[in-house]
Design a protein around this motif. Structure first.
Motif, PDB file in Angstrom:
ATOM      1  N   GLU A 129      38.372  17.389  37.175  1.00 26.13           N
ATOM      2  CA  GLU A 129      38.669  18.480  36.284  1.00 26.13           C
ATOM      3  C   GLU A 129      37.893  19.917  37.302  1.00 26.13           C
ATOM      4  OE1 GLU A 129      36.429  19.660  32.391  1.00 26.13           O
ATOM      5  OE2 GLU A 129      37.580  17.727  32.852  1.00 26.13           O
ATOM      6  N   ARG A 130      36.928  19.577  38.184  1.00 29.07           N
ATOM      7  CA  ARG A 130      36.160  20.632  39.073  1.00 29.07           C
ATOM      8  C   ARG A 130      37.491  21.853  39.746  1.00 29.07           C
ATOM      9  NH1 ARG A 130      31.370  17.433  38.578  1.00 29.07           N
ATOM     10  NH2 ARG A 130      31.349  16.826  41.086  1.00 29.07           N
ATOM     11  N   VAL A 131      38.113  20.796  40.298  1.00 26.28           N
ATOM     12  CA  VAL A 131      39.420  21.041  41.212  1.00 26.28           C
ATOM     13  C   VAL A 131      40.081  21.627  40.582  1.00 26.28           C
ATOM     14  CG1 VAL A 131      41.461  20.436  42.366  1.00 26.28           C
ATOM     15  CG2 VAL A 131      38.344  19.611  42.948  1.00 26.28           C
ATOM     16  N   THR A 132      40.187  21.061  39.691  1.00 26.58           N
ATOM     17  CA  THR A 132      41.629  22.381  38.728  1.00 26.58           C
ATOM     18  C   THR A 132      41.536  22.949  38.391  1.00 26.58           C
ATOM     19  OG1 THR A 132      42.346  19.720  38.241  1.00 26.58           O
ATOM     20  CG2 THR A 132      42.656  21.450  36.230  1.00 26.58           C
ATOM     21  N   THR A 133      39.664  23.436  37.371  1.00 25.29           N
ATOM     22  CA  THR A 133      39.277  24.726  36.868  1.00 25.29           C
ATOM     23  C   THR A 133      39.329  25.900  38.758  1.00 25.29           C
ATOM     24  OG1 THR A 133      37.989  23.489  35.397  1.00 25.29           O
ATOM     25  CG2 THR A 133      37.908  26.156  36.366  1.00 25.29           C
ATOM     26  N   ALA A 134      38.798  24.949  39.567  1.00 21.54           N
ATOM     27  CA  ALA A 134      39.123  26.010  40.781  1.00 21.54           C
ATOM     28  C   ALA A 134      39.831  26.637  40.997  1.00 21.54           C
ATOM     29  CB  ALA A 134      38.566  25.636  41.917  1.00 21.54           C
ATOM     30  N   VAL A 135      41.702  25.384  40.852  1.00 19.45           N
ATOM     31  CA  VAL A 135      42.974  25.784  41.589  1.00 19.45           C
ATOM     32  C   VAL A 135      43.541  26.800  40.210  1.00 19.45           C
ATOM     33  CG1 VAL A 135      44.732  25.520  41.206  1.00 19.45           C
ATOM     34  CG2 VAL A 135      43.072  23.867  42.593  1.00 19.45           C
ATOM     35  N   LEU A 136      42.983  26.959  39.192  1.00 21.64           N
ATOM     36  CA  LEU A 136      43.116  27.637  37.991  1.00 21.64           C
ATOM     37  C   LEU A 136      42.857  29.166  38.062  1.00 21.64           C
ATOM     38  CD1 LEU A 136      43.022  26.028  35.163  1.00 21.64           C
ATOM     39  CD2 LEU A 136      45.076  26.598  35.456  1.00 21.64           C
ATOM     40  N   LEU A 137      41.363  29.131  38.261  1.00 24.14           N
ATOM     41  CA  LEU A 137      40.774  30.448  39.129  1.00 24.14           C
ATOM     42  C   LEU A 137      41.516  31.350  40.103  1.00 24.14           C
ATOM     43  CD1 LEU A 137      37.149  30.162  37.762  1.00 24.14           C
ATOM     44  CD2 LEU A 137      38.341  31.191  36.671  1.00 24.14           C
ATOM     45  N   ALA A 138      41.475  30.805  41.076  1.00 22.59           N
ATOM     46  CA  ALA A 138      42.003  31.297  41.823  1.00 22.59           C
ATOM     47  C   ALA A 138      43.821  32.073  42.150  1.00 22.59           C
ATOM     48  CB  ALA A 138      42.452  30.199  43.167  1.00 22.59           C
ATOM     49  N   SER A 139      44.553  30.705  40.981  1.00 19.08           N
ATOM     50  CA  SER A 139      45.423  31.471  40.733  1.00 19.08           C
ATOM     51  C   SER A 139      45.822  32.297  39.935  1.00 19.08           C
ATOM     52  CB  SER A 139      46.341  30.329  40.063  1.00 19.08           C
ATOM     53  OG  SER A 139      46.313  29.458  41.139  1.00 19.08           O
ATOM     54  N   VAL A 140      44.669  32.735  39.379  1.00 14.00           N
ATOM     55  CA  VAL A 140      44.781  34.397  38.058  1.00 14.00           C
ATOM     56  C   VAL A 140      44.169  35.058  39.404  1.00 14.00           C
ATOM     57  CG1 VAL A 140      43.120  35.390  36.554  1.00 14.00           C
ATOM     58  CG2 VAL A 140      44.412  32.399  36.640  1.00 14.00           C
ATOM     59  N   ILE A 141      42.703  35.540  40.415  1.00 15.47           N
ATOM     60  CA  ILE A 141      42.868  36.105  40.912  1.00 15.47           C
ATOM     61  C   ILE A 141      43.215  36.205  42.085  1.00 15.47           C
ATOM     62  CG2 ILE A 141      41.091  36.322  42.868  1.00 15.47           C
ATOM     63  CD1 ILE A 141      39.090  34.693  41.952  1.00 15.47           C
ATOM     64  N   ALA A 142      44.623  35.276  42.908  1.00 14.01           N
ATOM     65  CA  ALA A 142      45.581  36.173  43.668  1.00 14.01           C
ATOM     66  C   ALA A 142      46.611  36.893  43.008  1.00 14.01           C
ATOM     67  CB  ALA A 142      46.339  34.492  44.397  1.00 14.01           C
ATOM     68  N   SER A 143      46.477  36.039  41.521  1.00 16.64           N
ATOM     69  CA  SER A 143      47.881  36.856  40.958  1.00 16.64           C
ATOM     70  C   SER A 143      48.081  38.439  40.670  1.00 16.64           C
ATOM     71  CB  SER A 143      48.176  36.534  39.524  1.00 16.64           C
ATOM     72  OG  SER A 143      48.706  35.369  40.009  1.00 16.64           O
ATOM     73  N   ALA A 144      46.300  38.669  40.047  1.00 16.68           N
ATOM     74  CA  ALA A 144      46.231  39.405  40.154  1.00 16.68           C
ATOM     75  C   ALA A 144      45.985  40.405  41.359  1.00 16.68           C
ATOM     76  CB  ALA A 144      44.551  39.763  40.021  1.00 16.68           C
ATOM     77  N   ALA A 145      45.474  39.903  42.119  1.00 18.97           N
ATOM     78  CA  ALA A 145      45.350  41.470  43.418  1.00 18.97           C
ATOM     79  C   ALA A 145      46.090  41.227  43.561  1.00 18.97           C
ATOM     80  CB  ALA A 145      44.451  39.904  44.720  1.00 18.97           C
ATOM     81  N   ALA A 146      47.268  40.755  43.628  1.00 21.34           N
ATOM     82  CA  ALA A 146      49.162  41.267  44.334  1.00 21.34           C
ATOM     83  C   ALA A 146      49.394  42.018  43.341  1.00 21.34           C
ATOM     84  CB  ALA A 146      49.749  39.443  44.332  1.00 21.34           C
ATOM     85  N   THR A 147      49.567  41.590  42.236  1.00 22.76           N
ATOM     86  CA  THR A 147      49.714  42.366  41.321  1.00 22.76           C
ATOM     87  C   THR A 147      49.434  44.019  41.674  1.00 22.76           C
ATOM     88  OG1 THR A 147      49.597  41.561  38.847  1.00 22.76           O
ATOM     89  CG2 THR A 147      49.517  43.511  38.654  1.00 22.76           C
ATOM     90  N   VAL A 148      47.603  44.385  41.961  1.00 22.48           N
ATOM     91  CA  VAL A 148      47.556  46.186  42.577  1.00 22.48           C
ATOM     92  C   VAL A 148      48.315  46.539  42.735  1.00 22.48           C
ATOM     93  CG1 VAL A 148      45.646  46.873  43.277  1.00 22.48           C
ATOM     94  CG2 VAL A 148      45.174  45.356  41.317  1.00 22.48           C
ATOM     95  N   VAL A 149      48.610  45.304  44.598  1.00 24.34           N
ATOM     96  CA  VAL A 149      48.899  46.144  45.983  1.00 24.34           C
ATOM     97  C   VAL A 149      50.893  45.710  44.927  1.00 24.34           C
ATOM     98  CG1 VAL A 149      50.005  45.296  48.343  1.00 24.34           C
ATOM     99  CG2 VAL A 149      47.898  44.933  47.032  1.00 24.34           C
ATOM    100  N   PHE A 150      51.482  45.262  44.585  1.00 25.30           N
ATOM    101  CA  PHE A 150      52.763  45.798  44.590  1.00 25.30           C
ATOM    102  C   PHE A 150      52.634  46.642  43.298  1.00 25.30           C
ATOM    103  CE2 PHE A 150      53.652  41.052  44.532  1.00 25.30           C
ATOM    104  CZ  PHE A 150      53.969  40.842  46.295  1.00 25.30           C
ATOM    105  N   ARG A 151      51.703  47.004  42.160  1.00 27.45           N
ATOM    106  CA  ARG A 151      52.259  47.812  41.246  1.00 27.45           C
ATOM    107  C   ARG A 151      52.249  49.277  42.221  1.00 27.45           C
ATOM    108  NH1 ARG A 151      55.103  47.207  37.931  1.00 27.45           N
ATOM    109  NH2 ARG A 151      54.179  49.476  37.161  1.00 27.45           N
ATOM    110  N   ARG A 152      50.943  49.200  43.552  1.00 24.98           N
ATOM    111  CA  ARG A 152      50.999  50.549  44.098  1.00 24.98           C
ATOM    112  C   ARG A 152      51.841  50.846  44.910  1.00 24.98           C
ATOM    113  NH1 ARG A 152      45.052  50.754  47.570  1.00 24.98           N
ATOM    114  NH2 ARG A 152      45.858  52.887  47.780  1.00 24.98           N
ATOM    115  N   ARG A 153      52.655  49.732  45.275  1.00 26.45           N
ATOM    116  CA  ARG A 153      53.776  49.929  46.022  1.00 26.45           C
ATOM    117  C   ARG A 153      54.687  50.650  45.085  1.00 26.45           C
ATOM    118  NH1 ARG A 153      55.845  51.535  50.675  1.00 26.45           N
ATOM    119  NH2 ARG A 153      57.550  51.113  51.430  1.00 26.45           N
ATOM    120  N   VAL A 154      55.019  50.261  44.185  1.00 29.45           N
ATOM    121  CA  VAL A 154      56.300  50.710  43.094  1.00 29.45           C
ATOM    122  C   VAL A 154      56.224  52.307  42.949  1.00 29.45           C
ATOM    123  CG1 VAL A 154      56.948  50.780  40.631  1.00 29.45           C
ATOM    124  CG2 VAL A 154      56.761  48.561  41.795  1.00 29.45           C
ATOM    125  N   ARG A 155      54.250  52.672  43.032  1.00 32.35           N
ATOM    126  CA  ARG A 155      54.201  53.970  42.335  1.00 32.35           C
ATOM    127  C   ARG A 155      54.389  54.559  44.606  1.00 32.35           C
ATOM    128  NH1 ARG A 155      50.036  52.208  39.626  1.00 32.35           N
ATOM    129  NH2 ARG A 155      48.736  52.221  41.840  1.00 32.35           N
TER     130      ARG A 155
END
Length: 411
Positions: free
Chosen positions: A375-401
């Motif tokens: 369960e702790r590993v599952t939570t860690a995977v979920l948190l990491a996926s959210v962080i990675a998605s958010a970071a990629a979103t910032v990069v891609f939105r800047r690239r769009v601009r």
């Protein structure tokens, strides 16, 4: 940041391959959204007063003795059965890449293949470094090595819908190679007991399947029983049955019939991709992602070096591995960066590779049998996926601009 290196020769994918990439992206994007909804539903249910009902549901055992598969609850049926369909599609995609896509030419394949390989090694190294000394930690070294193609493509489609086709193809190829490496890891490192009789029977059935494909047999009624029996015997052998899914997918013929009808691979993809994206993966996500997200639960995650290793491996290790592998390959002359690609976009994809949901959870379940640790590993995977998605979103939105400003300047 090194100057962008232009390709020695323009890479022009075939019309067939371009159509394949477009269709795969549309299906996986929808599948990513469905999987996200299933994940949210599981998290909501697991954090209500009725969470015990969710636990009882996923641990409900369906294991008739005559099958000889041991104790199989719904969660195990989802990971061993439903995900075999998901990996069958991955096998089809890998065969398509080898036949018509970027992997058909070693010079074109070098960039995503090297990036994918480095993106497996670096997360494992960081996971071991962070979790070293924890009892049983090393069994989960492969958890942060995988990229979830459905989630990654869904994030890319939402945040960077105008991205160049070669970038989409790069991510798709990267994820397919990543899946192949993950399957090899599961087969080699997460098989406790090997039973040679069932394994040989499964291998023989897979060989018959491949022989019929090579002879041009088209009826699905010849293949469905072979595939089901191959899955059954591989599962009984002790090797995870998703390995059978990849093998069968790779053996499905992409050869075009003389009468112009769809290939066997296209027929299988057309029939099974909606099932995989709309049912198999979301059900697996629903039965795996339900973890407590309260203060004590999150505190336990950040106090557990195994869980921290997963987060660091996915968020930092994937980025460093994928981006560093691609950059090193270009600098050493082992690969080229196409004219339509930019290092900032490669950086966004490298961050997006840290979305490790499906295969990471599968490997986590194989590595950690203790429910609390899983369960702790599952939570860690979920948190990491959210962080990675958010970071990629910032990069891609800047690239769009940036692209919008460049078009205004040119205009």
């Amino acid at each position: 940041m090194p100057r962008r290196v232009a390709a020695v020769r323009p890479v022009r994918p075939t019309i067939r391959y371009s159509r394949h990439v477009a269709e795969a992206l549309r299906a996986e994007t929808v599948g990513g959204i469905v999987m996200l909804l299933a994940t949210v539903a599981a998290l909501v249910w697991a954090n209500t007063p009725w969470s015990s009902a969710y636990t009882r549901l996923r641990s409900y055992e369906i294991s008739p003795g005559w099958l000889g598969l041991g104790h199989m609850d719904l969660q195990h049926w989802a990971s061993g059965g439903l995900l075999a369909v998901f990996f069958f599609i991955a096998g089809l995609e890998l065969r398509e890449e080898l036949t018509h896509g970027e992997l058909r030419d070693p010079r074109d394949a070098a960039l995503p293949v090297i990036a994918a390989a480095a993106g497996v090694v670096m997360p494992a190294v960081l996971f071991v470094a962070v979790s070293a000394g924890e009892p049983g930690a090393l069994s989960g070294w492969a958890v942060p090595t995988a990229t979830d193609i459905a989630f990654a493509l869904a994030v890319l489609a939402v945040t960077f819908s105008s991205c160049p086709a070669p970038l989409r193809a790069f991510l798709l190829t990267l994820a397919v190679v990543d899946d192949l490496i993950a399957i090899l890891i599961i087969a080699l490192f997460y098989t406790d007991t090997l039973r040679w009789g069932p394994l040989l029977a499964g291998a023989a059935l897979i060989a018959v399947y491949g022989a019929l494909q090579s002879r041009g047999v088209r009826t699905p009624w010849a293949y469905v029983p072979l595939a089901v029996l191959a899955w059954y015997f591989v599962q009984r052998s002790g090797i995870h049955a998703t390995v059978a899914g990849v093998a069968l997918g790779m053996l499905t013929s992409p050869r075009e019939p003389l009468d112009g009808r769809p290939t066997n691979a296209e027929q299988a993809d057309h029939a099974l991709r909606p099932l995989s994206a709309g049912v198999c993966v979301p059900v697996f996500a629903f039965l795996s992602a339900g973890v407590a997200l309260g203060g004590p639960a999150l505190g336990a995650v950040f106090g557990d070096r195994v869980a921290l290793g997963v987060i660091v491996g996915l968020v930092v290790g994937k980025f460093v591995g994928v981006f560093g592998g691609a950059w090193t390959a270009v600098r050493l002359g082992l690969a080229t960066l196409g004219e339509e690609l930019h290092w900032r976009e490669i950086a966004g994809v490298a961050l997006l590779a840290g979305v490790g949901f499906t295969v990471s959870l599968l490997i986590g379940g194989l590595a950690y049998t203790d429910p609390a640790q899983f369960e702790r590993v599952t939570t860690a995977v979920l948190l990491a996926s959210v962080i990675a998605s958010a970071a990629a979103t910032v990069v891609f939105r800047r690239r769009v601009r940036q692209r919008a400003r460049q078009e205004e300047t040119v205009g």
